[in-house]
Design a protein around this motif. Structure first.
Motif, PDB file in Angstrom:
ATOM      1  N   LEU A 191     -18.559  64.103 -86.661  1.00 28.48           N
ATOM      2  CA  LEU A 191     -19.734  63.678 -87.422  1.00 28.48           C
ATOM      3  C   LEU A 191     -20.436  64.937 -87.917  1.00 28.48           C
ATOM      4  N   ALA A 192     -20.534  65.116 -89.227  1.00 27.65           N
ATOM      5  CA  ALA A 192     -21.080  66.365 -89.753  1.00 27.65           C
ATOM      6  C   ALA A 192     -21.717  66.132 -91.109  1.00 27.65           C
ATOM      7  N   PRO A 219     -18.811  62.020 -92.877  1.00 26.56           N
ATOM      8  CA  PRO A 219     -19.900  62.856 -93.394  1.00 26.56           C
ATOM      9  C   PRO A 219     -21.212  62.089 -93.409  1.00 26.56           C
ATOM     10  N   CYS A 220     -22.307  62.809 -93.240  1.00 28.49           N
ATOM     11  CA  CYS A 220     -23.635  62.194 -93.231  1.00 28.49           C
ATOM     12  C   CYS A 220     -24.625  63.209 -93.783  1.00 28.49           C
ATOM     13  N   GLY A 228     -28.371  59.772 -84.958  1.00 29.15           N
ATOM     14  CA  GLY A 228     -28.221  58.358 -84.635  1.00 29.15           C
ATOM     15  C   GLY A 228     -26.769  57.943 -84.491  1.00 29.15           C
ATOM     16  N   LEU A 229     -25.909  58.443 -85.383  1.00 27.98           N
ATOM     17  CA  LEU A 229     -24.481  58.133 -85.297  1.00 27.98           C
ATOM     18  C   LEU A 229     -23.877  58.682 -84.009  1.00 27.98           C
ATOM     19  N   THR A 230     -24.323  59.877 -83.635  1.00 28.83           N
ATOM     20  CA  THR A 230     -23.792  60.504 -82.427  1.00 28.83           C
ATOM     21  C   THR A 230     -24.252  59.756 -81.182  1.00 28.83           C
ATOM     22  N   THR A 237     -20.543  65.900 -82.630  1.00 31.21           N
ATOM     23  CA  THR A 237     -21.194  66.601 -83.727  1.00 31.21           C
ATOM     24  C   THR A 237     -21.701  67.942 -83.229  1.00 31.21           C
ATOM     25  N   TYR A 238     -22.064  68.808 -84.170  1.00 28.51           N
ATOM     26  CA  TYR A 238     -22.737  70.060 -83.823  1.00 28.51           C
ATOM     27  C   TYR A 238     -24.168  69.966 -84.342  1.00 28.51           C
TER      28      TYR A 238
END
Length: 301
Positions: A191-192, A219-220, A228-230, A237-238
């Motif tokens: 997630l990035a 992608p976000c 929120g996705l994480t 994600t980082y």
């Protein structure tokens, strides 16, 4: 002789690409912009814009006029910055920032600028780094603060701060109590923020040098949405530690011990050299004093 209003209209049309865009930029009606350009063309004796198609395309003779107009307006700004008291200097400051800056140091900068220049109107533009860079090159913002991921040709660059990113996921996605490798992460969805983000560009390049590619990528464009996705357990994600800290405290995220660690992300302030006045130089100095990407606004040091 051309007036400052005519030269401002010319540059606004060039930077925004349309007469309507220039009118919005200068707070005028489109007919006033058209009249000022026509008056300037009459004085010069030739057309500056090809009006045969859509948009505002410069004619072959217009390029040196545009360059001279930029120089004249810059010299005016230099004189104003040097001779007019900061307490009465009236102008706009259009500053482009990313979401992380808006969440951390921006209020401190606004307070500092307002203290030095009470009549300066500050207009922040919050967007992804690539778009902000495009706005700067088009003359639609004065200064941007972004990760150092862009060429500085024709730009003034001032180093500001560095951000330490770490890997995070929701509890149970990976074993955060064990050391992990990039190979372990590659089995998860990444997630990035993607390639419109300066941080995304730098991390993508770093991953490529380590020959690490995720099994899937979502992608976000929003940092808040990315968290929120994480938290939802959709992948890893980082994130900068400052943004992840509240979610670590309440147990919604865990930090992963990954080798090799992510590199720091250097942030810089960029301004166009052809419009860089003493006022902009002082703004850069204030940015150097107040750009702290490690501390959320209002949180004790």
């Amino acid at each position: 002789m051309p007036t400052f209003k005519q030269l401002e209209a010319l540059i606004a049309v060039v930077d925004h690409g349309t007469f309507d865009g220039a009118a919005n930029r200068l707070g005028q009606v489109q007919s006033a912009i058209s009249r000022q350009i026509q008056e300037l063309e009459h004085w010069l004796g030739f057309a500056l814009f090809d009006r045969s198609g859509r948009g505002a395309r410069l004619t072959a003779l217009a390029a040196p006029v545009v360059a001279q107009a930029r120089d004249v307006l810059l010299q005016r700004d230099i004189v104003n910055s040097c001779l007019i008291s900061p307490q009465v200097l009236s102008r706009r400051l259009r500053i482009g920032i990313t979401e992380l800056s808006a969440l951390t140091w921006l209020p401190r900068l606004i307070k500092a600028v307002s203290s030095h220049y009470p009549k300066v109107r500050i207009e922040p533009e919050v967007d992804l780094s690539v778009r902000l860079h495009g706005l700067l090159m088009a003359g639609q913002v004065d200064v941007i603060v972004v990760p150092d991921a862009f060429s500085s040709n024709g730009l003034i660059k001032v180093a500001l701060d560095e951000v330490r990113n770490n890997w995070f996921c929701a509890p149970g996605v990976l074993d955060h109590q064990q050391p992990l490798s990039l190979e372990d992460l590659s089995h998860c969805t990444l997630l990035a923020q993607g390639r419109l983000s300066g941080s995304g560009l730098l991390v993508d390049s770093w991953l490529a040098t380590h020959q690490a590619s995720p099994s899937a990528h979502i992608p976000c464009s929003s940092l808040a949405a990315l968290i929120g996705l994480t938290v939802s357990g959709l992948g890893v994600t980082y994130l900068p530690d400052i943004t992840a800290a509240p979610y670590l405290l309440n147990g919604q995220l865990v930090k992963l011990d990954v080798t090799p660690p992510l590199p720091t992300t250097p942030y810089v302030a960029l301004a166009r050299a052809d419009s860089y006045s003493p006022f902009h130089r002082h703004v850069m100095e204030l940015l150097g004093e107040h750009c702290d990407l490690q501390q959320a606004y209002g949180r004790p040091a």
